[in-house]
Design an enzyme around this catalytic site. Structure first.
Site, PDB file in Angstrom:
ATOM      1  N   ASP A 194      -2.345  10.003   4.149  1.00  0.00           N
ATOM      2  CA  ASP A 194      -3.775   9.677   4.203  1.00  0.00           C
ATOM      3  C   ASP A 194      -4.472  10.619   5.175  1.00  0.00           C
ATOM      4  OD1 ASP A 194      -6.286   8.603   4.244  1.00  0.00           O
ATOM      5  OD2 ASP A 194      -5.730   6.770   5.321  1.00  0.00           O
TER       6      ASP A 194
ATOM      7  N   ASP B 281       1.526   5.857   5.887  1.00  0.00           N
ATOM      8  CA  ASP B 281       0.549   5.001   5.212  1.00  0.00           C
ATOM      9  C   ASP B 281       1.130   4.386   3.917  1.00  0.00           C
ATOM     10  OD1 ASP B 281      -1.925   3.826   5.534  1.00  0.00           O
ATOM     11  OD2 ASP B 281      -3.028   5.361   4.417  1.00  0.00           O
TER      12      ASP B 281
ATOM     13  N   LYS C 144       0.866  -1.189   0.000  1.00  0.00           N
ATOM     14  CA  LYS C 144       0.000   0.000   0.000  1.00  0.00           C
ATOM     15  C   LYS C 144       0.898   1.233   0.000  1.00  0.00           C
ATOM     16  CE  LYS C 144      -3.376   2.585   2.788  1.00  0.00           C
ATOM     17  NZ  LYS C 144      -4.372   2.589   3.862  1.00  0.00           N
TER      18      LYS C 144
ATOM     19  N   LYS D 169      -9.924  12.708   8.646  1.00  0.00           N
ATOM     20  CA  LYS D 169      -9.541  12.114   9.925  1.00  0.00           C
ATOM     21  C   LYS D 169      -9.496  13.204  10.995  1.00  0.00           C
ATOM     22  CE  LYS D 169      -6.544   8.335   8.300  1.00  0.00           C
ATOM     23  NZ  LYS D 169      -7.306   7.233   8.886  1.00  0.00           N
TER      24      LYS D 169
ATOM     25  N   GLU E 221      -9.557   4.221   1.725  1.00  0.00           N
ATOM     26  CA  GLU E 221      -8.991   4.420   0.376  1.00  0.00           C
ATOM     27  C   GLU E 221      -8.000   3.334  -0.021  1.00  0.00           C
ATOM     28  OE1 GLU E 221      -7.715   5.666   3.062  1.00  0.00           O
ATOM     29  OE2 GLU E 221      -5.647   5.039   2.708  1.00  0.00           O
TER      30      GLU E 221
ATOM     31  N   ARG F 214      -7.989   0.120   0.281  1.00  0.00           N
ATOM     32  CA  ARG F 214      -8.565  -1.046  -0.416  1.00  0.00           C
ATOM     33  C   ARG F 214      -8.930  -0.718  -1.850  1.00  0.00           C
ATOM     34  NH1 ARG F 214     -13.189  -1.738   3.996  1.00  0.00           N
ATOM     35  NH2 ARG F 214     -11.517  -0.814   5.229  1.00  0.00           N
TER      36      ARG F 214
ATOM     37  N   ASP G  88     -12.069   7.562   3.584  1.00  0.00           N
ATOM     38  CA  ASP G  88     -10.904   7.169   4.390  1.00  0.00           C
ATOM     39  C   ASP G  88     -10.601   5.669   4.236  1.00  0.00           C
ATOM     40  OD1 ASP G  88      -8.777   7.471   6.076  1.00  0.00           O
ATOM     41  OD2 ASP G  88      -9.972   7.550   7.930  1.00  0.00           O
TER      42      ASP G  88
END
Ligand code: BES
Ligand code: ZN
Ligand code: ZN
Length: 492
Positions: free
Chosen positions: A261, A279, A256, A268, A340, A342, A338
């Site tokens: 993020d 991230d 990933k 967030k 994101e 996946r 959030d």
């Protein structure tokens, strides 16, 4: 740091300090100073338990400071014990501003393979010693730790030399991953990751493909591009290929690669958001793995994939409620921007499957839920092939990247059903979030491909100082796990 292995008596090596390992119910070496040790050990309430230690008074053997280190029970001595004991010792040396040390910690007594034991010792010394200090401008205030470490052993042989080489290569790779993770998002953009990938490809002669936005669009990677669209930093899809002439298998490793993020429109909370520079820890792990296998050359083919982008809120950002078509043709209803990771991974998985791989392993800081479930030291592993999962778990016990399997409970798929698209990126319930994220990814994995998903949200970035790791730094979790897994492929 200069790191070497020598067949020498520890008392004869030139250095500032000696780390003298002793087992529980110790009998000290028959040295003139042995009586002093026994007395001082008693005073220090020292029993020889793993990681216990104390400094002897004064200096010995030509002016050396002596750190007596507990190694636990002699018949239980192993790589796992060495990781704990030795990292404690290196921390102690740092506290005393010691710059060179000889380590007499009896690797030949380890239950594990000698080469792996030596490699572990090298890893622990290098990684515990090192701290990320690039941004501290007052360099005079800094202490850089050991600049020389000598491991003494009874017999110098091929395994010892190979162990040192492996340990150095692995620790360099882990340091590389840690730096990438710890560097902030104003430095580490998708373009920066792509440049790092290019320089690894150049150094080791790997095939490299960096796809820009336009090229990704052509391939239909809408899920990936949708996440990227809110940021002014351009997305990069990174693909490196390592080939070995004796390979019988091709393995895809996906990381990933969210360089930041923010959560996007589903923003967030402010507290802790800065840690979301990490991230891209999965991406850092697979890049570092490529660096290490360039040196160690496992007998397997590897396709390394990173869909690198930044998740930002803006007038161009994607919204909750949006529906997107993935590269696979399947549609996704977005309910939380959030979730994101996946989305980017769905396209990365589809692309990787087109590279004719037999197996896929993905590493992702995917869910806070996984961190809630397993805490900060352990990653969750899920997948569609129990043998693959078992081998990864068994390797992880030696490499120190702890894994725990979570069930991909099919019944929970009902929580990510969408009334108007093929699947929803957000669960309809609050619980089981690591599992529903795993099930989401599984929706994009072809049945014929063996697949393991490792959710590293907990251990990727450290909040506390622990063993080899330092507070507020990336851990480089997964690098040694992946490299050792790939090295193990030659028997297949
Ligand atoms: N990158 C985060 C997951 C994360 C959280 C990693 C904490 C490391 C530490 C991920 O993109 C995320 O935000 N996931 C959401 C998913 C939810 C909206 C379904 C989460 O875990 O809250
Ligand atoms: Zn997120
Ligand atoms: Zn994320």
């Amino acid at each position: 740091m200069k790191l070497s292995i020598e067949k020498k008596d520890y008392s004869k090596v030139k250095s500032e300090a000696v780390v003298l390992g002793v087992f529980e119910k110790f009998s000290f070496p028959k040295e003139p100073f042995c009586k002093t040790i026994e007395e001082e050990a008693k005073k220090a309430r020292f029993d020889g338990n793993v990681g216990e230690s104390f400094f002897l008074k004064g200096t010995h053997f030509d002016g050396k400071v002596v750190l007596v280190l507990g190694l636990g029970k002699e018949d239980e001595y192993s790589i796992e014990k060495i990781r704990v004991a030795l990292s404690n010792a290196v921390r102690k040396l740092k506290e005393r501003f010691i710059e060179s040390a000889v380590f007499a910690i009896h690797p030949e007594k380890s239950k594990d393979d000698f080469k792996e034991t030596i490699s572990t010792i090298a890893e622990v010394i290098v990684l515990t010693n090192r701290k990320f200090d690039r941004y501290i401008t007052d360099r005079k205030k800094l202490f850089f730790g050991l600049n020389e470490a000598i491991i003494v052993i009874k017999e110098l042989n091929k395994k010892a030399e190979e162990g040192i080489k492996k340990g150095k290569t692995l620790s360099e790779a882990v340091v590389f991953a840690r730096d990438l993770i710890t560097l902030p998002s104003n430095e580490v953009t998708p373009t920066y990751l792509a440049q790092e990938a290019m320089s690894i490809a150049k150094a080791y002669n790997f095939k490299a493909k960096i796809l820009n936005e336009k090229e990704c669009k052509k391939l239909g990677m809408n899920a990936f591009l949708t996440v990227a669209q809110g940021s002014k930093n351009q997305p990069k899809f990174i693909h490196l290929t390592y080939q070995n002439e004796n390979a019988k298998k091709s393995i895809g490793i996906i990381g990933k690669g969210l360089t930041f993020d923010s959560g996007g429109i589903s923003l967030k909370p402010a507290q802790g958001m800065g840690a979301m520079k990490s991230d891209m820890s999965g991406a850092a792990a697979v890049l570092a793995t490529m660096k290490a296998i360039g040196e160690l050359k496992p007998e397997v083919n590897v396709e390394m994939i990173i869909a690198a982008c930044e998740n930002m809120p803006s007038g161009k950002a994607y919204r909750p409620g949006d529906i997107i078509y993935t590269m696979s043709g399947k549609s996704i209803e977005v309910q939380n921007t959030d979730a994101e990771g996946r989305l980017t991974l769905a396209d990365a998985i589809t692309y990787t499957q087109k590279q004719k791989v037999d197996e896929i392993i993905d590493l992702a800081t995917l869910t806070g839920a996984c961190m809630i479930a397993l805490g900060p030291d352990i990653a969750g592993i899920m997948g569609n092939d129990q043998n693959l999962i078992n081998s990864l778990i068994s390797i992880s016990k030696k490499t120190g990247d702890s894994l725990w399997q979570l069930p991909l409970e099919e019944g929970y798929f009902r929580f990510i059903k969408s009334p108007i698209a093929d699947i929803c990126n957000n669960s309809s319930v609050r619980w089981g979030g690591a599992i529903t994220a795993g099930l989401f990814l599984k929706f994009f994995v072809e049945k014929k491909i063996k697949w393991a998903h490792i959710d590293i949200a907990g251990p990727a970035y450290r909040d506390d100082d622990l063993n080899e790791n330092h507070k507020a730094e990336g851990a480089g979790f997964g690098v040694r796990l992946l490299v050792n897994y790939l090295l193990g492929q030659k028997k297949v």
